[in-house]
Write an enzyme that holds these catalytic residues in place. Structure first.
Site, mmCIF file in Angstrom:
data_model
loop_
_atom_site.group_PDB
_atom_site.id
_atom_site.type_symbol
_atom_site.label_atom_id
_atom_site.label_comp_id
_atom_site.label_asym_id
_atom_site.label_seq_id
_atom_site.Cartn_x
_atom_site.Cartn_y
_atom_site.Cartn_z
ATOM 1 N N GLY A 48 8.975 6.199 5.676
ATOM 2 C CA GLY A 48 8.673 4.680 5.776
ATOM 3 C C GLY A 48 9.856 4.255 6.649
ATOM 4 O O GLY A 48 10.642 4.475 7.340
ATOM 5 N N ILE B 196 13.952 -0.340 2.946
ATOM 6 C CA ILE B 196 13.553 -1.603 2.260
ATOM 7 C C ILE B 196 13.890 -2.020 1.301
ATOM 8 O O ILE B 196 13.979 -3.139 0.610
ATOM 9 C CB ILE B 196 12.440 -2.195 2.937
ATOM 10 C CG1 ILE B 196 12.057 -1.377 2.447
ATOM 11 C CG2 ILE B 196 12.919 -2.396 4.944
ATOM 12 C CD1 ILE B 196 10.401 -2.218 2.847
ATOM 13 N N ASP B 197 13.872 -0.745 0.709
ATOM 14 C CA ASP B 197 13.166 -0.924 -0.912
ATOM 15 C C ASP B 197 14.752 -0.676 -1.206
ATOM 16 O O ASP B 197 15.295 -1.516 -2.997
ATOM 17 C CB ASP B 197 12.876 0.417 -1.616
ATOM 18 C CG ASP B 197 11.527 0.654 -1.127
ATOM 19 O OD1 ASP B 197 10.996 -0.128 -0.453
ATOM 20 O OD2 ASP B 197 11.108 1.530 -1.487
ATOM 21 N N ARG C 69 -3.290 -18.666 -4.800
ATOM 22 C CA ARG C 69 -3.204 -18.219 -3.858
ATOM 23 C C ARG C 69 -1.957 -17.214 -3.848
ATOM 24 O O ARG C 69 -1.600 -17.169 -4.728
ATOM 25 C CB ARG C 69 -3.026 -18.916 -2.297
ATOM 26 C CG ARG C 69 -3.939 -20.192 -2.972
ATOM 27 C CD ARG C 69 -5.604 -19.945 -1.661
ATOM 28 N NE ARG C 69 -6.295 -20.999 -1.728
ATOM 29 C CZ ARG C 69 -7.408 -21.262 -3.013
ATOM 30 N NH1 ARG C 69 -7.673 -20.687 -4.046
ATOM 31 N NH2 ARG C 69 -7.880 -21.704 -2.243
ATOM 32 N N ARG D 156 8.563 -4.775 7.347
ATOM 33 C CA ARG D 156 8.818 -3.091 8.058
ATOM 34 C C ARG D 156 9.352 -3.641 9.084
ATOM 35 O O ARG D 156 9.838 -2.566 10.122
ATOM 36 C CB ARG D 156 7.999 -2.533 6.804
ATOM 37 C CG ARG D 156 9.201 -1.445 6.039
ATOM 38 C CD ARG D 156 8.469 -0.270 5.300
ATOM 39 N NE ARG D 156 7.863 0.334 6.481
ATOM 40 C CZ ARG D 156 6.768 1.387 5.943
ATOM 41 N NH1 ARG D 156 6.704 1.241 4.729
ATOM 42 N NH2 ARG D 156 5.915 2.048 7.081
HETATM 43 O O1 F6P Z 1 9.340 2.507 0.949
HETATM 44 C C1 F6P Z 1 9.324 2.235 1.613
HETATM 45 C C2 F6P Z 1 8.358 1.069 1.360
HETATM 46 O O2 F6P Z 1 8.135 0.255 2.016
HETATM 47 C C3 F6P Z 1 7.707 0.533 -0.055
HETATM 48 O O3 F6P Z 1 8.547 -0.324 -0.087
HETATM 49 C C4 F6P Z 1 6.089 0.623 0.079
HETATM 50 O O4 F6P Z 1 5.765 0.957 -1.384
HETATM 51 C C5 F6P Z 1 6.134 1.699 0.646
HETATM 52 O O5 F6P Z 1 7.584 1.703 1.735
HETATM 53 C C6 F6P Z 1 4.972 1.868 1.254
HETATM 54 O O6 F6P Z 1 4.482 3.000 2.514
HETATM 55 P P1 F6P Z 1 3.311 3.626 3.389
HETATM 56 O O7 F6P Z 1 3.859 2.351 5.575
HETATM 57 O O8 F6P Z 1 3.067 4.732 3.087
HETATM 58 O O9 F6P Z 1 2.473 2.479 2.735
#
Ligand code: F6P
Length: 370
Positions: A12, A134-135, A290, A299
């Site tokens: 990602g 980002i995780d 909500r 991201r």
């Molecule tokens: O690993 C980064 C991340 O943004 C995670 O937080 C999220 O679970 C995943 O990638 C989402 O992936 P994609 O961009 O493939 O939907």
């Protein structure tokens, strides 16, 4: 004659990737006379031999850009979708590497990239990795590029939701990313003054979350902010996962395969669990609720100052110590330490349930639903 190096970004995207590419490219060329090429779209670029020469022109002005000028993908060398089949393309990648007379390949990526890099190392390539996600869940490094920016974006979201939650006397559930780890939710939730923070490492009980919100109402606080990591889960779900994970480790081949499929299905079905959670909290507390899912907003866009500096530090250190092969450059305190890929690949860094920030938040009245 300088060394030839290749760079790719994989997994990602996140803010700070271009800053890292710039640091490796400029640092390598200007400081060490290296020839630097970029492979497009992650490991797929090595299979397709799609490259771009990194030069003064395309390395200029990218420090502040989000995303990656090289493009990225989640393709794995050994299981690459080709047509409608999944194929092992490791040999093709090895050929491309040698065709370009590379001395090293720098892979900027998250947990999956570390595994893929180890695979290429085992196929005989010289590989160095830089941690980004980002995780913030990559093993052996204190921090990864992209995390700081994502935290800031999530906190800005929480701040904005606070004022609308107060005005309407509502519960607002905010889902943040983080995959199976709770770093982003913990950091953003604490910085945003969340009333409840739910993370995968501390499985929650729904009644406890409801109680915490009702307790606030009794004290005259007529709104609540509930920050939920996308991977957070109830105690019951956590037990199911534990059972399936145990079955995946033990048993015969068929049982392991079955458990693995069930586990994947369970995780797939868990996506969007905050929709149900929001309805449950509304029913339980009688308070209008909500949901906001921050998703890929976290991201995108300009990297924070801290991520730019981190990416620049990692990138320049990378070209300085390129002689150290088969390592990930990890941040350890105020040092960068090369860690053998074997010690990183396939591992994850989770929030310890007694992490100091968890304790701080608890002291200030934040509930973790446990
Ligand atoms: O690993 C980064 C991340 O943004 C995670 O937080 C999220 O679970 C995943 O990638 C989402 O992936 P994609 O961009 O493939 O939907």
């Amino acid at each position: 004659m300088g060394q030839h190096i290749g760079i790719l970004t994989s997994g990602g995207d996140c803010p700070g990737l271009n800053a890292a590419i710039r640091a490796i490219g400029k640092g390598g060329r200007d400081g060490y006379g290296m020839e630097v090429i970029g492979f497009l779209n992650g490991f797929r670029g090595l299979v397709q031999d799609r490259t771009v020469e990194l030069n003064d022109e395309n390395l200029s002005g990218i420090l502040t850009y989000g995303g990656t000028i090289l493009g990225t993908s989640r393709d794995k060398p050994n299981r690459m979708p080709i047509g409608n089949k999944s194929r092992d393309m490791t040999d093709v990648i090895v050929d491309t590497y040698h065709r370009h007379h590379l001395d090293a390949l720098v892979c900027i990526g998250g947990g999956g990239t570390q595994k893929n890099a180890l695979l290429l190392k085992n196929a005989g390539l010289n590989v160095v990795t830089l941690p980004k996600t980002i995780d913030n869940d990559i093993a052996m490094t204190d921090v990864s590029c992209g995390f700081d920016t994502a935290v800031s974006i999530a906190v800005e979201g929480i701040d904005r939701l606070h004022s609308t939650a107060t005005s309407h006397n509502r519960i607002i559930v905010v889902e943040v990313m983080g995959h199976r780890a709770g770093w982003l939710a913990l950091q953003a939730g604490t910085a945003g003054g969340a009333d409840v923070i739910l993370i995968p490492e501390i499985p929650y009980r729904l009644e406890r979350v409801g109680q915490a919100i009702c307790e606030r109402t009794r004290k005259g606080k007529r709104f609540s902010i509930v920050v939920v990591a996308e991977g957070a889960m109830s105690r019951r779900d956590a037990k199911t996962i534990e059972r399936l994970a145990d079955q995946k480790r033990g048993g015969n081949k068929r049982e392991r395969q079955k458990a693995s499929e069930q586990l994947s299905k369970f995780h797939e079905a868990h996506v969007g669990h905050t929709i149900e959670l929001t309805k449950q909290l509304e029913a339980m507390t009688g308070q209008e609720s909500r949901l906001t899912i921050l998703g890929h907003l976290q991201r995108g866009g300009t990297p924070s100052a801290a991520d730019r500096a981190l990416a620049t530090w990692l990138g320049t250190q990378c070209v300085r110590i390129l002689a150290e092969k088969h390592v990930m450059l990890a941040v350890r305190g105020d040092r960068i330490k090369p860690i053998p890929l074997e010690e990183v690949a396939g591992k994850k860094k989770f929030v310890p349930p007694d992490h100091p920030l968890v304790e701080s938040a608890r002291l200030l009245g934040t509930s973790f639903g446990d």
